[in-house]
Design a protein around this motif. Structure first.
Motif, PDB file in Angstrom:
ATOM      1  N   TYR A   1       0.834  -1.197   0.000  1.00  0.00           N
ATOM      2  CA  TYR A   1       0.000   0.000   0.000  1.00  0.00           C
ATOM      3  C   TYR A   1       0.871   1.249   0.000  1.00  0.00           C
ATOM      4  CZ  TYR A   1      -2.926   3.747   1.849  1.00  0.00           C
ATOM      5  OH  TYR A   1      -3.550   4.936   2.047  1.00  0.00           O
ATOM      6  N   LYS A   2       1.858   1.294   0.868  1.00  0.00           N
ATOM      7  CA  LYS A   2       2.723   2.477   0.960  1.00  0.00           C
ATOM      8  C   LYS A   2       3.530   2.675  -0.323  1.00  0.00           C
ATOM      9  CE  LYS A   2       3.199   4.942   4.013  1.00  0.00           C
ATOM     10  NZ  LYS A   2       2.541   6.233   4.156  1.00  0.00           N
ATOM     11  N   ALA A   3       3.951   1.560  -0.943  1.00  0.00           N
ATOM     12  CA  ALA A   3       4.735   1.670  -2.173  1.00  0.00           C
ATOM     13  C   ALA A   3       3.874   2.211  -3.317  1.00  0.00           C
ATOM     14  CB  ALA A   3       5.317   0.318  -2.544  1.00  0.00           C
ATOM     15  N   ALA A   4       2.583   1.939  -3.296  1.00  0.00           N
ATOM     16  CA  ALA A   4       1.689   2.403  -4.355  1.00  0.00           C
ATOM     17  C   ALA A   4       1.271   3.856  -4.177  1.00  0.00           C
ATOM     18  CB  ALA A   4       0.452   1.508  -4.402  1.00  0.00           C
ATOM     19  N   GLN A   5       1.510   4.414  -3.014  1.00  0.00           N
ATOM     20  CA  GLN A   5       1.123   5.795  -2.748  1.00  0.00           C
ATOM     21  C   GLN A   5       2.129   6.748  -3.395  1.00  0.00           C
ATOM     22  OE1 GLN A   5      -1.813   6.654  -1.165  1.00  0.00           O
ATOM     23  NE2 GLN A   5      -2.073   4.449  -1.447  1.00  0.00           N
ATOM     24  N   PRO A   6       1.650   7.890  -3.876  1.00  0.00           N
ATOM     25  CA  PRO A   6       2.583   8.870  -4.448  1.00  0.00           C
ATOM     26  C   PRO A   6       3.507   9.401  -3.358  1.00  0.00           C
ATOM     27  CG  PRO A   6       0.336   9.756  -4.373  1.00  0.00           C
ATOM     28  CD  PRO A   6       0.275   8.320  -3.937  1.00  0.00           C
ATOM     29  N   SER A   7       4.718   9.661  -3.757  1.00  0.00           N
ATOM     30  CA  SER A   7       5.726  10.159  -2.826  1.00  0.00           C
ATOM     31  C   SER A   7       5.371  11.565  -2.381  1.00  0.00           C
ATOM     32  CB  SER A   7       7.084  10.140  -3.514  1.00  0.00           C
ATOM     33  OG  SER A   7       8.022  10.825  -2.765  1.00  0.00           O
ATOM     34  N   THR A   8       5.474  11.815  -1.114  1.00  0.00           N
ATOM     35  CA  THR A   8       5.240  13.168  -0.593  1.00  0.00           C
ATOM     36  C   THR A   8       6.551  13.680  -0.050  1.00  0.00           C
ATOM     37  OG1 THR A   8       4.649  12.280   1.551  1.00  0.00           O
ATOM     38  CG2 THR A   8       2.846  12.695   0.022  1.00  0.00           C
ATOM     39  N   ASP A   9       6.773  14.935  -0.306  1.00  0.00           N
ATOM     40  CA  ASP A   9       7.994  15.553   0.198  1.00  0.00           C
ATOM     41  C   ASP A   9       7.855  15.794   1.693  1.00  0.00           C
ATOM     42  OD1 ASP A   9       8.388  17.582  -2.740  1.00  0.00           O
ATOM     43  OD2 ASP A   9       9.151  15.579  -2.307  1.00  0.00           O
ATOM     44  N   ILE A  10       8.856  15.471   2.392  1.00  0.00           N
ATOM     45  CA  ILE A  10       8.858  15.717   3.828  1.00  0.00           C
ATOM     46  C   ILE A  10       9.465  17.092   4.044  1.00  0.00           C
ATOM     47  CG2 ILE A  10       9.752  14.960   6.045  1.00  0.00           C
ATOM     48  CD1 ILE A  10       9.786  12.133   4.893  1.00  0.00           C
ATOM     49  N   ARG A  11       8.762  17.887   4.785  1.00  0.00           N
ATOM     50  CA  ARG A  11       9.255  19.239   5.054  1.00  0.00           C
ATOM     51  C   ARG A  11       9.486  19.401   6.538  1.00  0.00           C
ATOM     52  NH1 ARG A  11       5.996  23.364   1.321  1.00  0.00           N
ATOM     53  NH2 ARG A  11       6.438  22.377  -0.668  1.00  0.00           N
ATOM     54  N   HIS A  12      10.486  20.189   6.834  1.00  0.00           N
ATOM     55  CA  HIS A  12      10.848  20.465   8.228  1.00  0.00           C
ATOM     56  C   HIS A  12      10.731  21.969   8.479  1.00  0.00           C
ATOM     57  CE1 HIS A  12      12.393  16.384   8.490  1.00  0.00           C
ATOM     58  NE2 HIS A  12      12.931  16.598   7.293  1.00  0.00           N
ATOM     59  N   TRP A  13      10.244  22.330   9.603  1.00  0.00           N
ATOM     60  CA  TRP A  13      10.058  23.741   9.963  1.00  0.00           C
ATOM     61  C   TRP A  13      11.391  24.353  10.352  1.00  0.00           C
ATOM     62  CZ3 TRP A  13       6.691  27.428   9.307  1.00  0.00           C
ATOM     63  CH2 TRP A  13       6.742  28.568  10.102  1.00  0.00           C
ATOM     64  N   ASP A  14      11.710  25.454   9.722  1.00  0.00           N
ATOM     65  CA  ASP A  14      12.935  26.201  10.038  1.00  0.00           C
ATOM     66  C   ASP A  14      12.509  27.379  10.896  1.00  0.00           C
ATOM     67  OD1 ASP A  14      15.197  27.739  10.161  1.00  0.00           O
ATOM     68  OD2 ASP A  14      15.768  27.342   8.072  1.00  0.00           O
ATOM     69  N   ARG A  15      12.850  27.364  12.181  1.00  0.00           N
ATOM     70  CA  ARG A  15      12.436  28.419  13.108  1.00  0.00           C
ATOM     71  C   ARG A  15      13.114  29.743  12.808  1.00  0.00           C
ATOM     72  NH1 ARG A  15      13.738  26.233  18.722  1.00  0.00           N
ATOM     73  NH2 ARG A  15      15.171  24.955  17.561  1.00  0.00           N
ATOM     74  N   ALA A  16      14.332  29.653  12.337  1.00  0.00           N
ATOM     75  CA  ALA A  16      15.069  30.892  12.075  1.00  0.00           C
ATOM     76  C   ALA A  16      14.472  31.646  10.894  1.00  0.00           C
ATOM     77  CB  ALA A  16      16.536  30.593  11.797  1.00  0.00           C
ATOM     78  N   LEU A  17      14.065  30.880   9.860  1.00  0.00           N
ATOM     79  CA  LEU A  17      13.515  31.523   8.671  1.00  0.00           C
ATOM     80  C   LEU A  17      11.999  31.686   8.749  1.00  0.00           C
ATOM     81  CD1 LEU A  17      15.559  29.657   5.923  1.00  0.00           C
ATOM     82  CD2 LEU A  17      15.970  31.937   6.837  1.00  0.00           C
ATOM     83  N   GLY A  18      11.365  30.894   9.642  1.00  0.00           N
ATOM     84  CA  GLY A  18       9.918  30.968   9.783  1.00  0.00           C
ATOM     85  C   GLY A  18       9.200  30.329   8.602  1.00  0.00           C
ATOM     86  N   THR A  19       9.814  29.326   7.996  1.00  0.00           N
ATOM     87  CA  THR A  19       9.229  28.663   6.835  1.00  0.00           C
ATOM     88  C   THR A  19       9.605  27.179   6.854  1.00  0.00           C
ATOM     89  OG1 THR A  19       9.054  28.690   4.445  1.00  0.00           O
ATOM     90  CG2 THR A  19      11.183  29.234   5.350  1.00  0.00           C
ATOM     91  N   TYR A  20       9.006  26.405   5.923  1.00  0.00           N
ATOM     92  CA  TYR A  20       9.328  24.969   5.795  1.00  0.00           C
ATOM     93  C   TYR A  20      10.508  24.815   4.857  1.00  0.00           C
ATOM     94  CZ  TYR A  20       5.102  23.499   8.160  1.00  0.00           C
ATOM     95  OH  TYR A  20       4.142  23.277   9.103  1.00  0.00           O
ATOM     96  N   SER A  21      11.297  23.762   5.114  1.00  0.00           N
ATOM     97  CA  SER A  21      12.447  23.450   4.270  1.00  0.00           C
ATOM     98  C   SER A  21      12.448  21.965   3.973  1.00  0.00           C
ATOM     99  CB  SER A  21      13.731  23.845   5.004  1.00  0.00           C
ATOM    100  OG  SER A  21      14.855  23.351   4.321  1.00  0.00           O
ATOM    101  N   LYS A  22      12.997  21.542   2.814  1.00  0.00           N
ATOM    102  CA  LYS A  22      13.040  20.117   2.468  1.00  0.00           C
ATOM    103  C   LYS A  22      14.146  19.391   3.203  1.00  0.00           C
ATOM    104  CE  LYS A  22      10.830  20.291  -1.990  1.00  0.00           C
ATOM    105  NZ  LYS A  22      10.884  19.887  -3.363  1.00  0.00           N
ATOM    106  N   SER A  23      15.127  20.067   3.661  1.00  0.00           N
ATOM    107  CA  SER A  23      16.227  19.417   4.390  1.00  0.00           C
ATOM    108  C   SER A  23      16.081  19.677   5.871  1.00  0.00           C
ATOM    109  CB  SER A  23      17.568  19.933   3.880  1.00  0.00           C
ATOM    110  OG  SER A  23      17.656  21.312   4.118  1.00  0.00           O
ATOM    111  N   ILE A  24      16.717  18.834   6.641  1.00  0.00           N
ATOM    112  CA  ILE A  24      16.667  18.973   8.109  1.00  0.00           C
ATOM    113  C   ILE A  24      17.440  20.233   8.470  1.00  0.00           C
ATOM    114  CG2 ILE A  24      17.341  17.947  10.301  1.00  0.00           C
ATOM    115  CD1 ILE A  24      16.936  15.252   9.012  1.00  0.00           C
ATOM    116  N   VAL A  25      16.817  21.056   9.277  1.00  0.00           N
ATOM    117  CA  VAL A  25      17.428  22.330   9.679  1.00  0.00           C
ATOM    118  C   VAL A  25      18.234  22.086  10.932  1.00  0.00           C
ATOM    119  CG1 VAL A  25      16.955  24.689  10.344  1.00  0.00           C
ATOM    120  CG2 VAL A  25      15.468  23.529   8.711  1.00  0.00           C
ATOM    121  N   ARG A  26      19.483  22.585  10.917  1.00  0.00           N
ATOM    122  CA  ARG A  26      20.335  22.453  12.108  1.00  0.00           C
ATOM    123  C   ARG A  26      20.822  23.833  12.507  1.00  0.00           C
ATOM    124  NH1 ARG A  26      21.886  16.824  12.560  1.00  0.00           N
ATOM    125  NH2 ARG A  26      21.211  15.834  10.673  1.00  0.00           N
ATOM    126  N   HIS A  27      20.329  24.364  13.552  1.00  0.00           N
ATOM    127  CA  HIS A  27      20.756  25.686  14.040  1.00  0.00           C
ATOM    128  C   HIS A  27      21.412  25.558  15.363  1.00  0.00           C
ATOM    129  CE1 HIS A  27      18.755  28.034  10.975  1.00  0.00           C
ATOM    130  NE2 HIS A  27      17.689  27.257  11.109  1.00  0.00           N
TER     131      HIS A  27
END
Length: 198
Positions: free
Chosen positions: A172-198
């Motif tokens: 079931y999971k393999a048949a689902q379309p891929s969703t981008d995982i986003r991480h919240w960047d507190r410094a920028l106040g927006t979502y980012s595709k990469s893990i934010v390290r501050h």
């Protein structure tokens, strides 16, 4: 129209129910086989006890037959002596003595043969009793084994069901379309595709 998600949930639910029923059935089957073996062991123990009692009775019967035969030989010797005495023969010498000795010897042999036959019957019955005891022990082991097998079969059913559910979920999971995982960047106040390290 049934969605893929609904079909997957239905499949997972059916697999879970089937797995649960398989687990329950395996445990109950093991318990039933263990109870049957327990019953068979009890029957064998009862037969063992009855055979042991019969062996004792056969020993007693052999002993009593021996005593009866000795008494019969003694009565016969008494009648022989009375007849010889009535005829005027000497009782403790010659033919009268030989006849009494032969009668006593033959009577003792017959008595010992009766006793031996009783002991032989008792021994054979005692062997049967031992056989019943061994069968009872085998049924006990069979019952313990059946119970363990029931639990092992239940564990096998559980593992198989979990594996099937995992496989269904993975498909079931393999048949689902891929969703981008986003991480919240507190410094920028927006979502980012990469893990934010501050």
């Amino acid at each position: 129209m049934i969605t893929t998600t609904a079909a997957t949930v239905a499949t997972l639910a059916a697999t879970a129910i089937s797995t649960g029923m398989g687990i329950y059935s395996s445990i109950q089957q093991g318990k039933a086989q263990a109870e049957q073996a327990k019953y068979q062991a009890a029957v064998s123990r009862q037969n063992q006890q009855l055979a042991e009692e019969q062996a004792g009775a056969e020993r007693r019967e052999g002993y009593e037959a021996m005593i009866e035969k000795r008494q019969e030989a003694a009565r016969l010797i008494g009648r022989q002596r009375a007849a010889a005495g009535a005829g005027g023969a000497a009782l403790d010498v010659g033919g009268s003595l030989e006849l009494a000795a032969d009668t006593a010897a033959q009577g003792e042999m017959d008595a010992l043969n009766l006793y031996s036959a009783g002991l032989d019957r008792a021994y054979n019955t005692q062997l049967q009793a031992r056989g019943y005891g061994q069968r009872a022990a085998a049924y006990d082991a069979q019952g313990a084994s059946a119970k363990s097998a029931g639990y092992l079969n239940a564990a096998s059913a559980a593992i198989g069901g979990i594996a099937e559910m995992g496989s269904t979920w993975g498909k079931y999971k393999a048949a689902q379309p891929s969703t981008d995982i986003r991480h919240w960047d507190r410094a920028l106040g927006t979502y980012s595709k990469s893990i934010v390290r501050h």
